[in-house]
Design a protein around this motif. Sequence first.
Motif, PDB file in Angstrom:
ATOM      1  N   TYR A   4      17.653 -27.238  42.249  1.00 34.64           N
ATOM      2  CA  TYR A   4      18.132 -27.895  42.331  1.00 34.64           C
ATOM      3  C   TYR A   4      18.692 -27.338  43.263  1.00 34.64           C
TER       4      TYR A   4
ATOM      5  N   TRP B  74      17.582 -28.838  46.932  1.00 36.34           N
ATOM      6  CA  TRP B  74      18.279 -29.587  47.571  1.00 36.34           C
ATOM      7  C   TRP B  74      19.895 -30.230  47.003  1.00 36.34           C
TER       8      TRP B  74
ATOM      9  N   PRO C  94       7.691 -31.018  53.900  1.00 30.04           N
ATOM     10  CA  PRO C  94       7.567 -30.496  53.171  1.00 30.04           C
ATOM     11  C   PRO C  94       6.916 -29.127  53.971  1.00 30.04           C
TER      12      PRO C  94
ATOM     13  N   LEU D  31       6.880 -25.293  49.710  1.00 30.70           N
ATOM     14  CA  LEU D  31       8.290 -26.522  49.187  1.00 30.70           C
ATOM     15  C   LEU D  31       7.031 -27.830  49.250  1.00 30.70           C
TER      16      LEU D  31
ATOM     17  N   TYR E 114       9.769 -33.361  44.706  1.00 33.19           N
ATOM     18  CA  TYR E 114      10.828 -33.797  44.213  1.00 33.19           C
ATOM     19  C   TYR E 114      11.472 -35.344  44.087  1.00 33.19           C
TER      20      TYR E 114
ATOM     21  N   ILE F 266      12.877 -33.689  40.574  1.00 36.86           N
ATOM     22  CA  ILE F 266      13.833 -32.515  41.109  1.00 36.86           C
ATOM     23  C   ILE F 266      15.046 -33.229  39.722  1.00 36.86           C
TER      24      ILE F 266
ATOM     25  N   ILE G 222      12.380 -41.496  48.012  1.00 36.00           N
ATOM     26  CA  ILE G 222      11.831 -40.260  48.435  1.00 36.00           C
ATOM     27  C   ILE G 222      10.722 -40.535  49.320  1.00 36.00           C
TER      28      ILE G 222
ATOM     29  N   TYR H  89       7.104 -39.128  51.649  1.00 32.21           N
ATOM     30  CA  TYR H  89       6.496 -38.409  51.578  1.00 32.21           C
ATOM     31  C   TYR H  89       5.803 -38.372  52.678  1.00 32.21           C
TER      32      TYR H  89
END
Length: 743
Positions: free
Chosen positions: A394, A398, A415, A419, A424, A427, A441, A443
Motif C-alpha cells: 500500500y 497507493w 497498470p 504493476l 488493486y 490492497i 476501480i 481496469y
Amino acid sequence: NHLQNANIINNIALIQYEFGFYSEAEQLFLTSTNIYKKVLGKNNRYYALSLNNLGLLYLDIDNYDKSEKYFIEALTVYQSVFGKENPDYANALNSTALLYLKIGNSAKTKEKAIEAYQKAEKYFIEALEKRKKTLGNKHPDYASSLNNLALLYRAKRDYLKAEKLITEANQIINLQIRQSIEFMSEKEREQFIDYHISSDFDVFHSFYLTKRKENKKLPGIVYNNALTIKGQLLKSAIAIRKSILQSGDTTLIQVYTEMNKYAKILTQEYAMPVLNRRSDIEELEEKVNTLEKELALNTKSSANLRWKNIRKSLKKHEIAIEFIHFDYQNNKKWTDSTLYYALILRKNYKNPKAIFLFEQKQLQKVMHRSYDTDEYNYIKKLYDPKSTKAQSLYKLVWKPLEQYLQNTENIFISPSGILNKISYDAIPYDTINILSDKYKIIYTTSTAQAVNRTSLFEDDIKNSVLFGGIKYDIKPEEMENISLHFRGLTKNTSQITETNLSNFQNLQEKRGIDSLTRNITWNYLPGTLQETEEIKTVLKRKNIKVKLYNYKQGTEEQFKALEKNAPSILHVSTHGFYFGDDEKSQENKDMIDKKVKFAYSENPLLRSGFILAGGNAAFQGKKIPDGVEDGVLTAAEISRLTFFNTKLVVLSACQTGLGDIVGNEGVYGLQRSFKMAGVDYLLFSLWEVPDDTTKELMSNFYENWFTGMEIREAFKKAQNQLKTKYAKVEGAAFAWAAFVLMK
C-alpha cells in the motif's frame, strides 16, 4: 590479409565487444584495421569504420587518449573519402562528442570539465547540423543528436536549453511511431521500437519528471507519450486486423488469410525444439513479414487520443491514473534504477499531475515469493490487512496517490510493468479495510478507454459457448478418433459423448500448474462442470442460446472452429498455465527438467495457455497423430484466431492474466492473445484459483449480470458476495480477488 577475412574478424570483434570481452575484441579490431589498411589503404570506408569501432571500445573502458586518437583519425578519413556532407561523417562527429562529454563528466577540476564540455558542444552541434542537412529534421538520427546535445546541457545544468531540444526530439519520435504503422510489418515495428524508440522515451521521461518539476505542462507530454507507446504493437495489430476484416475488400482479406496460414505454421514450428523444425523457417518468416507490410500499406491507422480528450470525458467524481515506468538516466549516465510514476487526471485539472511512486527493486522485494511458499500463503501475506507485506504494498503503490483521490467514485487505472501483477481491489489501506471498500476501480489497458466507454448488459448477448468438465487424460489414438468425428470422417461417437464422472473423485482441485502431478498429469476438475452447468441454466432461463462442450467434446478443434461464428460469450473453465522466468516454488523448473516443451520456449505466448480435452498427452511428450490438435491451446495459437464479435471471454482458470512483462507492451500471455483476437471484455486471473470458490464467483457473476446489471457492476457484486462470505477467513483475498475484468 584478404578483405573477406577482415570483415569476418571485424564481425567477431563486434560480438566479443557486445558481450563485454573487451580485451579479445580489441585485438580483433586491431587485426581487421591493419588488414583494411594494407589491402585498401587509408582512404576507404572500411578502415574508417574500424577506427571508429576501436574508438568506441576504448571509450567504454575509459581509455580516453586512445579513444580520442582513433575518433580523430576516423573523422579525417571520412572527410577525405566522403566530404563533410555525409551521414557517416556525422556519426563520427557524434562519437567524438560523446567522448568529450564523458571526459567532462569525469573531470576532477572545473576547468578541465569546462574545456571538455566546450569540445563536446562543438562536435554535437556540427553533428546535429550535418544530420539535419543529410537526413532531414524528422529522422531518428537527428532526434538522437538532439538528445545527445540535451544531455550535454543537462550535465551543465542548463535545463532550459535541454528542455527545448528534448521536446523537439519527443515530437519527432512520436511522428516516427505513427509513420511506422503505415509501412512496417509487426516484427519490424517491434525491432524499431525496441532498438530505437523505447530508450528515447526513457530519456524524455527521466528529464521531464525529475529535472523540470517546475514546468507543470511537462506531465501532459509524458501522459500523451504513455497513450502512444503503451501497448503500441498490440493496438496497431488489432486496428489493422479489424480494418481488414471489416473492409469487405476481398483482395485484402485474401492476403490476410494467406499471411495467417503461414503464421500458424510458424507458431507450430516455434513450439518444437530447434533441431526438429523445418529447414525453411527463415523463408516462412520472410513471407509473413512481406504480407504484413502489404497489409499495413493498405490500411489506415486511427489517430491517438490525447490527455485533453480524456479530461473532457471524465465526470466530476472520476479520476484517470496512467501508471508508467522507465529506466532512469541522470544528468551524466544511465543508472540501474527503473522508476514508477502515476500520472493523475481529473476533470478540473489544468494539467495532469505526476507522482513518484517507487523504484522497481522496492516493489520486487515486497512481491518476492520464496521457493518454499505456496500460493495461498503468498497471497495471504501480500493482501492480508494485518500483514507487513500488505502494508508495504500500500505504501509503495497507493498511499502516494491518496491526497489526490478525495471525493472520488470511479478510478480508471492503466497498470504498467510489474504493476500488472497486482489486484488493486484487494490492497489494504489500513489494518481492516481494503481499496474496494472505498473506490470503484476500473481496469483498462489504457485510460483512453474513459473516452470511448461502453457498457455491456444482458440485452447485448445473443449466444454463448461454454467449456467445462473436460477430460484431460485421453489416449492419442482416441484423440484421433474424436478428431475424425469432428471433421465428419467417422460416425463412431460412442466414446465421445460418454460423461461418466464416477472415477474423478478426491482429486486436487486447483486450476493451474500447482495441480500438475509428478507424472505430469492435469487432474479432472469437478467444479468446472458444476460451474458451467449452473451458468448454462442462468443463460437458458434468459433465452440465451447455449452450447456446453464437456468431457471429451471440449477439444481444441472445437474451440478453434468457433471463430467461424464467434459467440457473444465464450466461457472456458479448465486448467490454465503460465511458465515464466520469475521465482516461483519449483513447478517451472520441474517442467523444464522433464522437457515439457511449453515450459522452455523463447516465445512467452507459447509458455501460456489452457488445457482442453486430451491435453495430458502433449504435456507427457506423447506423439499426437498427424492432423490432430494436441489439446493444449497456447496464447500464440489464440492470437491468430478471430473473435471480433465476441463481447466477453471468461478464462476461469489459473494464471490466465499472467505472462512475461515486455517493456511498454505489457503482459505477453493469454490476455494479450485474446485482445489480439478482438474480444471486447476479458475476465482473467492473477494467481492459482481454488476450484470451489471460483465456481461460486462465476455463478454469482452470471446471476447478477442477467438480472439487468451492467457487467462491471455485476462482477464487483460477485466479488463482494464472496468477500462478505469469507470475511472472517484468513487470506480471504485468495478466494475472491484473483480475477480481473478488463476492457
